[in-house]
Design an enzyme around this catalytic site. Structure first.
Site, PDB file in Angstrom:
ATOM      1  N   CYS A 105      75.594   6.207 -47.493  1.00 13.18           N
ATOM      2  CA  CYS A 105      76.632   6.110 -48.356  1.00 13.18           C
ATOM      3  C   CYS A 105      76.290   5.903 -49.952  1.00 13.18           C
ATOM      4  CB  CYS A 105      77.750   4.816 -47.829  1.00 13.18           C
ATOM      5  SG  CYS A 105      78.997   4.605 -48.837  1.00 13.18           S
ATOM      6  N   CYS A 220      84.863   7.651 -47.367  1.00 13.57           N
ATOM      7  CA  CYS A 220      84.181   6.665 -46.647  1.00 13.57           C
ATOM      8  C   CYS A 220      83.595   7.021 -45.451  1.00 13.57           C
ATOM      9  CB  CYS A 220      85.355   5.672 -46.409  1.00 13.57           C
ATOM     10  SG  CYS A 220      84.702   4.097 -45.411  1.00 13.57           S
ATOM     11  N   GLN A 344      93.917  -1.019 -32.321  1.00 14.68           N
ATOM     12  CA  GLN A 344      92.275  -1.047 -32.590  1.00 14.68           C
ATOM     13  C   GLN A 344      91.808   0.140 -33.219  1.00 14.68           C
ATOM     14  OE1 GLN A 344      89.992  -3.408 -31.873  1.00 14.68           O
ATOM     15  NE2 GLN A 344      90.766  -4.723 -30.020  1.00 14.68           N
ATOM     16  N   TYR A 373      97.048 -13.767 -25.333  1.00  7.76           N
ATOM     17  CA  TYR A 373      96.844 -13.179 -26.552  1.00  7.76           C
ATOM     18  C   TYR A 373      96.903 -11.632 -26.450  1.00  7.76           C
ATOM     19  CZ  TYR A 373      94.533 -17.382 -27.914  1.00  7.76           C
ATOM     20  OH  TYR A 373      94.451 -19.081 -28.062  1.00  7.76           O
ATOM     21  N   GLU A 394     102.218 -13.453 -26.017  1.00  7.86           N
ATOM     22  CA  GLU A 394     101.718 -13.306 -27.383  1.00  7.86           C
ATOM     23  C   GLU A 394     102.790 -13.982 -28.188  1.00  7.86           C
ATOM     24  OE1 GLU A 394     100.410 -12.372 -30.971  1.00  7.86           O
ATOM     25  OE2 GLU A 394      99.347 -11.592 -29.096  1.00  7.86           O
ATOM     26  N   ASP A 442      91.829 -12.635 -25.133  1.00  5.47           N
ATOM     27  CA  ASP A 442      91.406 -11.926 -26.439  1.00  5.47           C
ATOM     28  C   ASP A 442      91.939 -12.561 -27.753  1.00  5.47           C
ATOM     29  OD1 ASP A 442      90.472  -9.696 -27.914  1.00  5.47           O
ATOM     30  OD2 ASP A 442      92.010  -8.294 -27.249  1.00  5.47           O
ATOM     31  N   CYS A 469      85.670 -11.633 -30.630  1.00  6.64           N
ATOM     32  CA  CYS A 469      85.517 -10.791 -31.735  1.00  6.64           C
ATOM     33  C   CYS A 469      84.449 -11.768 -32.454  1.00  6.64           C
ATOM     34  CB  CYS A 469      86.641 -10.397 -32.674  1.00  6.64           C
ATOM     35  SG  CYS A 469      87.768 -11.622 -33.172  1.00  6.64           S
TER      36      CYS A 469
END
Length: 515
Positions: A105, A220, A344, A373, A394, A442, A469
């Protein structure tokens, strides 16, 4: 969108140190630290922290060096010191790592979006696995085994039998090699570009590292090319029509962000113009020009955000032209994606992540599953294809609305969604006689709410599948579940964000005793 990759990044304890002869001191000297600001030193880099910064030491004092890789000998200049560590700038590389490559990049050194483009992709994957191993051992106090075919065979055999007791006797946690991408570029399906102005007119790209100064960008390498094309065209049309850019300092100006969403499977695109006010000058001309030059855009929306905040979206969204949603697939499950709904950003790896989640859930078609979640129902609907009944919870009402719509879209009637905090809703379900064979969590980066972990321990499902995550909060939560009678068996890291330090994990956890 989190990564330590190789054994080289595992520990800071064995750092090689710089000797006084390797160090160039400034005239002013501090007595409490071996280095001070503006000192130069030659050090060995013995690891990499979770931010992707090289780690070295000077007489036991830790320095973090952005851009340095494990195994390198580098000359650095100290920029800042604290009581136990400091930060240094990389000046020269005396001995380069074999994992070092030239970042492809052109703006990599200016942009903070990617942190480890200068590391080969194979090394990135190794480092991410090792990062997971390190935090599981250090924070979770778990014993991670050196993976062998024999040990993996024992785990898989016990898993296939559904034998939780035998699983608990397979000593240690297996952390598998990171699942990477065959083509780790152009993977993002969503662009969120801040808009500003320079003497040359409207610009949009990224915030310069450590600032809110917007640097113009035309491409990008981790964005889908179509997103780049739409952003470039919107900027061009905006300049032509004299559209003003929002100014954070004054609160004036119209265009704040350009958001583009691309459905990889269907090819549909949505453009969202985030504006500081409802009125758009020359709106018809702008929409007409976009439709003419970008015919594959199926939806053009406006989101109004007049608040003095760095939050991208405001509360009001309206359709300027086309549909209010676009459609995409993960596996064979279809999803409707609105302007503000979460989806996602790497659909290729999302399918890998969710498939592993279903595998670890060990479903036979008879189970009841709770998805805490659950968001817009992505994992829930994957699970519903293999379970008897799935319950999703949720706290965000809009996400549950989307989840219910997605269930109807896929004609799935064995899934129920409810708004609320998991730690409140799941106990209420239990009082109604709903108990789970499997609970899937999650959570966001902060990990599971402590009350949810307590709820899991009280409900005692046979297995828990944890989609994470953030390896650090994952390790913390696994320790709590382990202390509550569960055994962590397998961890599968998944590279959702190549060239960044982030890593996702899917973990299967078994209850050690049947009650």
């Amino acid at each position: 969108m989190t990564n330590n990759r190789s054994g080289r990044g595992k520990s800071r304890r064995n750092a090689a140190t710089a000797t006084p002869s390797n160090r160039i001191r400034s005239s002013a000297e501090r007595t409490d630290l071996p280095v001070q600001k503006n000192d130069e030193a030659v050090i060995d880099i013995i690891g990499m922290n979770h931010d992707g910064e090289g780690v070295g030491r000077v007489e036991g004092f830790t320095l973090f060096v952005p851009g340095a890789l494990p195994g390198e000998k580098v000359r650095v200049k100290v920029l800042k010191t604290k009581k136990q560590y400091g930060y240094a700038k990389l000046l020269d590389i005396a001995q380069a790592s074999p994992d070092r490559i030239a970042a492809p990049c052109a703006i990599y050194d200016q942009c903070g979006g990617c942190q480890i483009q200068h590391m080969s992709y194979e090394a990135q994957l190794s480092w991410k696995r090792q990062h997971v191993v390190d935090v599981l051992e250090r924070i979770g106090k778990l014993s991670v085994v050196t993976e062998s075919s024999e040990h993996t065979g024992q785990v898989l055999a016990a898993s296939a039998d559904g034998n939780a007791d035998r699983m608990s006797r397979v000593q240690g946690v297996v952390v598998h090699p990171t699942l990477g991408m065959s083509e780790p570029w152009r993977y993002r399906n969503k662009a969120q570009v801040p808009i500003g102005v320079t003497e040359g007119g409207l610009v949009g790209g990224f915030y310069a590292r450590g600032s809110h100064r917007i640097v113009d960008m035309n491409t990008c390498l981790i964005q889908d090319e179509r997103n780049d094309e739409v952003v470039a065209r919107v900027k061009e049309i905006g300049r032509m029509l004299g559209i003003s850019a929002y100014n954070e300092e004054t609160g004036r100006g119209l265009l704040r962000h350009v958001v583009v969403k691309t459905a990889f499977r269907t090819g549909e695109m949505m453009l969202v113009l985030v504006t500081n006010g409802r009125d758009i000058p020359h709106a018809d001309a702008w929409i007409g020009s976009i439709r003419e030059h970008i015919p594959h855009v199926a939806s053009i929306c406006q989101n109004v955000n007049t608040k003095r905040t760095n939050v991208i979206f405001g509360d009001e969204t309206r359709v300027l032209w086309g549909c209010d949603v676009i459609y995409d697939y993960i596996g064979n499950v279809q999803f409707a994606i609105s302007a503000r709904s979460f989806y996602q950003v790497n659909p290729v790896q999302t399918e890998v992540l969710y498939s592993k989640t279903v595998e670890y859930a060990g479903l036979t078609g008879k189970e009841t599953v709770i998805d805490a979640y659950c968001g817009i129902g992505t994992i829930s609907l994957f699970l519903a294809q293999h379970a008897d009944q799935v319950y999703g919870v949720e706290i965000v009402k809009e996400a549950i609305d989307d989840a219910r719509s997605n269930a109807l879209l896929n004609e799935m009637r064995n899934v129920k969604f409810e708004v609320g905090a998991s730690e409140d809703v799941i106990p209420a379900w239990k009082e109604q006689g709903i108990t789970a064979d499997v609970i899937v969590v999650d959570p966001p980066r902060k990990g599971c709410d402590p009350r949810l972990l307590d709820t899991i321990l009280e409900m005692k499902p046979e297995r828990v599948v944890y989609v994470s995550c953030n390896p650090s909060t994952l390790a913390r939560d696994l320790r709590i579940l382990e202390d509550g009678g569960y055994s962590t068996v397998e961890v599968q890291p998944v590279d959702m964000f190549p060239h960044t330090v982030h890593v996702e994990c899917v973990v299967v956890i078994y209850r050690e005793e049947k009650h």
